[in-house]
Design an enzyme around this catalytic site. Structure first.
Site, PDB file in Angstrom:
ATOM      1  N   ARG A 273       0.820  -1.228   0.000  1.00  0.00           N
ATOM      2  CA  ARG A 273       0.000   0.000   0.000  1.00  0.00           C
ATOM      3  C   ARG A 273       0.847   1.268   0.000  1.00  0.00           C
ATOM      4  O   ARG A 273       0.436   2.306  -0.491  1.00  0.00           O
ATOM      5  CB  ARG A 273      -0.970   0.005   1.186  1.00  0.00           C
TER       6      ARG A 273
ATOM      7  N   GLU B  76      -5.904  -1.108   7.232  1.00  0.00           N
ATOM      8  CA  GLU B  76      -4.603  -1.777   7.362  1.00  0.00           C
ATOM      9  C   GLU B  76      -3.631  -1.023   8.265  1.00  0.00           C
ATOM     10  O   GLU B  76      -2.895  -1.639   9.023  1.00  0.00           O
ATOM     11  CB  GLU B  76      -3.991  -2.005   5.975  1.00  0.00           C
TER      12      GLU B  76
ATOM     13  N   HIS C 206     -29.959   6.309  -3.187  1.00  0.00           N
ATOM     14  CA  HIS C 206     -31.070   5.392  -3.463  1.00  0.00           C
ATOM     15  C   HIS C 206     -31.187   4.293  -2.417  1.00  0.00           C
ATOM     16  O   HIS C 206     -31.991   3.378  -2.580  1.00  0.00           O
ATOM     17  CB  HIS C 206     -30.895   4.783  -4.862  1.00  0.00           C
TER      18      HIS C 206
ATOM     19  N   LYS D 254      -3.643 -15.268   4.038  1.00  0.00           N
ATOM     20  CA  LYS D 254      -2.781 -15.792   2.964  1.00  0.00           C
ATOM     21  C   LYS D 254      -2.301 -17.202   3.309  1.00  0.00           C
ATOM     22  O   LYS D 254      -2.154 -18.047   2.424  1.00  0.00           O
ATOM     23  CB  LYS D 254      -1.619 -14.829   2.685  1.00  0.00           C
TER      24      LYS D 254
HETATM   25  O1  PA5 Z   1      -1.514  -3.318   1.245  1.00  0.00           O
HETATM   26  C1  PA5 Z   1      -1.359  -4.511   1.525  1.00  0.00           C
HETATM   27  O2  PA5 Z   1      -0.411  -4.905   2.207  1.00  0.00           O
HETATM   28  C2  PA5 Z   1      -2.342  -5.551   1.011  1.00  0.00           C
HETATM   29  O3  PA5 Z   1      -3.567  -4.963   0.726  1.00  0.00           O
HETATM   30  C3  PA5 Z   1      -1.751  -6.241  -0.226  1.00  0.00           C
HETATM   31  O4  PA5 Z   1      -1.638  -5.317  -1.275  1.00  0.00           O
HETATM   32  C4  PA5 Z   1      -2.629  -7.424  -0.671  1.00  0.00           C
HETATM   33  O5  PA5 Z   1      -2.645  -8.408   0.333  1.00  0.00           O
HETATM   34  C5  PA5 Z   1      -2.111  -8.055  -1.982  1.00  0.00           C
HETATM   35  O6  PA5 Z   1      -0.746  -8.320  -1.896  1.00  0.00           O
HETATM   36  P1  PA5 Z   1       0.202  -7.881  -3.114  1.00  0.00           P
HETATM   37  O7  PA5 Z   1       0.041  -6.403  -3.219  1.00  0.00           O
HETATM   38  O8  PA5 Z   1       1.571  -8.290  -2.705  1.00  0.00           O
HETATM   39  O9  PA5 Z   1      -0.308  -8.613  -4.304  1.00  0.00           O
END
Ligand code: PA5
Length: 330
Positions: A138, A213, A229, A317
């Protein structure tokens, strides 16, 4: 990791974007014309698909679909481009769409910092861009977005990149921190509801995900005009500990201003984030993602939680390792 240390992954967005602009796209080139583009990815990587999907309203003459799942819709087949975005390059859902796209004869391209996606791309000679590693997904948004836009350009699709002014703006971290401070004031102990119009739904979703997160709180997203709506009724008679954060485009945004006024009338605390309407869309998405991301970090600090650790995502995961529907390796 302390919030202060984690924050450095946000404060260098300008240089991260600039580095990605200078990174080589491997195996460029594609078909003359695609029937459509599928954008696959999850979470902090998947949000890039939403941004490109909205950009496509203006810049693409073929349809786009955002896929945040293990499998692709039936209509994604030979003639389509499937762009997979995964920071780690190892996300099960995203890899599953890659295997499926390859088995259907789609043109596949990827963006990651390495992982299995990089391996597949190099083994099969796919168009691919490797972004800087060692961060969290992110917090790598500018790299993932610029990387994806550059891969699309290399495939012959002319989506806009961040402008020089937009890149310079990302360096104004003092201004971003001040805006973030305003958003977070009074937010502790409350659940934010991000409201936006359709064009800015990626920003609202991005904000929700950042607060989930980084600050470890639930959050909600509502998109207008659909909000008018159904969800609008939900506020008539019952109030939870919600604060509405309304994303408005400039001072004259009548639709979003209606939502803000209505929510105030029914006694919901409202904060308005008035976004600059003179910035191009990509610049705006990056800048306000920075502001909202920093706001989520400030809340993490107030709550005394570690923004860099997402134990429950790791748990999910780990579960996926033993449960993978439709994972077809080709
Ligand atoms: O921000 C994050 O850590 C998560 O939302 C990941 O982006 C998500 O789990 C997917 O992983 P990746 O970005 O490695 O594909």
């Amino acid at each position: 990791m302390s919030t202060q240390r984690f924050k450095r992954f946000y404060l260098d967005w300008r240089s991260l974007a600039e580095k990605t602009l200078a990174t080589e796209v491997e195996n460029p080139g594609g078909r003359k014309r695609y029937d459509g583009i599928a954008l696959t990815g999850m979470g902090g990587s998947g949000i890039i698909g939403d941004v490109i999907h909205v950009l496509a309203f203006e810049f693409s003459d073929v349809p786009t679909v955002v896929v945040k799942d293990f499998s692709l819709p039936k209509y994604v087949k030979d003639g389509w481009l499937v762009l997979a975005i995964s920071y780690s390059g190892n996300t099960k859902e995203t890899l599953s769409t890659v295997y499926e796209a390859l088995s259907r004869g789609c043109d596949v391209a990827g963006v990651s910092s390495g992982g299995k996606l990089a391996e597949i791309a190099r083994e099969k000679g796919l168009t691919y861009l490797q972004v800087e590693g060692g961060r969290v997904p992110r917090a790598s948004m500018p790299a993932l977005l610029v990387g994806a836009l550059r891969v699309l350009k290399a495939k012959g699709m002319d989506f806009p990149l961040p402008s020089p002014e937009g890149l310079a703006k990302l360096g104004n971290v003092g201004e971003a921190e001040a805006l973030a401070e305003n958003i977070v004031e009074g937010l502790a102990g409350r659940i934010p509801v991000f409201l936006s119009d359709v064009r800015h739904y990626p920003l609202a979703v991005r904000a929700k995900n950042e607060f989930n997160e980084n600050a470890k709180i639930p959050a909600k997203v509502e998109v207008l005009p659909e909000w008018g709506h159904n969800d609008i009724v939900g506020w008539e008679k019952w109030l939870g500990p919600f604060t509405a954060i309304v994303l408005e485009l400039g001072e004259g945004d009548k639709l979003m201003r209606f939502a803000a006024d209505y929510l105030r009338e029914v006694n919901v605390p409202v904060k308005e984030l008035v976004m600059s309407d003179s910035m191009p869309y990509v610049d705006r998405v990056l800048w306000y993602s920075l502001v909202l991301g920093l706001a989520s970090l400030k809340l993490a600090e107030i709550r005394g939680v570690d923004p860099g650790v997402t134990e429950s995502i790791s748990k999910y995961k780990a579960f996926l390792k033993s449960w993978s529907p439709a994972l077809k390796e080709s």
